[in-house]
Design an enzyme around this catalytic site. Sequence first.
Site, short mmCIF file in Angstrom:
data_model
loop_
_atom_site.label_atom_id
_atom_site.label_comp_id
_atom_site.label_asym_id
_atom_site.label_seq_id
_atom_site.Cartn_x
_atom_site.Cartn_y
_atom_site.Cartn_z
CE LYS A 1 19.03 -12.49 -13.45
NZ LYS A 1 19.60 -11.12 -13.46
NE ARG B 1 17.61 -12.29 -8.65
CZ ARG B 1 16.74 -11.82 -9.53
NH1 ARG B 1 15.46 -11.99 -9.37
NH2 ARG B 1 17.14 -11.15 -10.59
NE ARG C 1 14.74 -4.14 -17.51
CZ ARG C 1 15.42 -5.03 -16.79
NH1 ARG C 1 15.81 -6.17 -17.34
NH2 ARG C 1 15.71 -4.77 -15.54
NE ARG D 1 11.93 -5.09 -13.94
CZ ARG D 1 12.74 -6.13 -13.75
NH1 ARG D 1 12.86 -7.05 -14.69
NH2 ARG D 1 13.43 -6.26 -12.64
NE ARG E 1 16.55 -4.56 -10.06
CZ ARG E 1 16.34 -4.11 -11.30
NH1 ARG E 1 16.12 -2.82 -11.52
NH2 ARG E 1 16.33 -4.94 -12.30
#
Length: 220
Positions: free
Chosen positions: A15, A88, A127, A160, A171
């Site tokens: 996203k 969300r 990431r 993160r 999540r």
Amino acid sequence: MHCRLVLLGPPAAGKGTQAELLQSRFGFLAPSVGAMLREQKAAGTPAGLRAAEYFERGLLVPDEITIEVVRQWLAGHRGSCALDGFPRTLRQAEAFDAMLREQEAAVDIALLLLADEPVIRDRVAHRLVCAACGGVFREGLHVGPPSDPCPRCGGVLGRRADDNVEALADRLSEYRTKTEPVICYYQERGILRRVDGNRPPEAVFAELSAVLQNGRAASS
Ligand code: AMP
């Protein structure tokens, strides 16, 4: 004519990457609610510190905080926008509709980026994020190890707090229980478009652009 998009999809579906491309190529404003919450935490605001108790564990931040963040952002911005990671929950979707109605606007397209779980796990494991500019990179592709400087600004790269196996499981579970109803909400309005997010960013962006330009559903 302004266009209001929302980008939906599981964690690490791409996203943020697609929102950045919509910004740089098509001039969309592309706020990331997750990034705004992380910035508020770094700035030490009460809302940011409260939000961090949730997002660092992989849980959705309470609606009253995220809705307020978006309300404030929307008050200062007009024009085409692609919201990365908002709404969300159904309550957020309804609140967003009400905010846009005040501007005599509405959500035009809800883009659902789909990615398979092995792809999601792999992206999360690799990431790296720059603490200074917020740039997102893939370890081993854009940059070497996390000790490398940010290729964009030279800042410090890191992971993160919620990019770990435990938080990712939460999540994904939050996504299934709270965000999937939002997908149905937009589907019932006939504005949901699905895009396969398993592919490299440029391939995804090509399909997403076609969906926007032709107004055609990729696979809805
Ligand atoms: P993201 O950067 O989009 O992956 O978001 C990171 C985290 O921020 C999420 O796992 C949530 O904890 C929080 N967050 C971001 N957007 C929202 C939202 N719309 N509602 C609730 N929590 C959010």
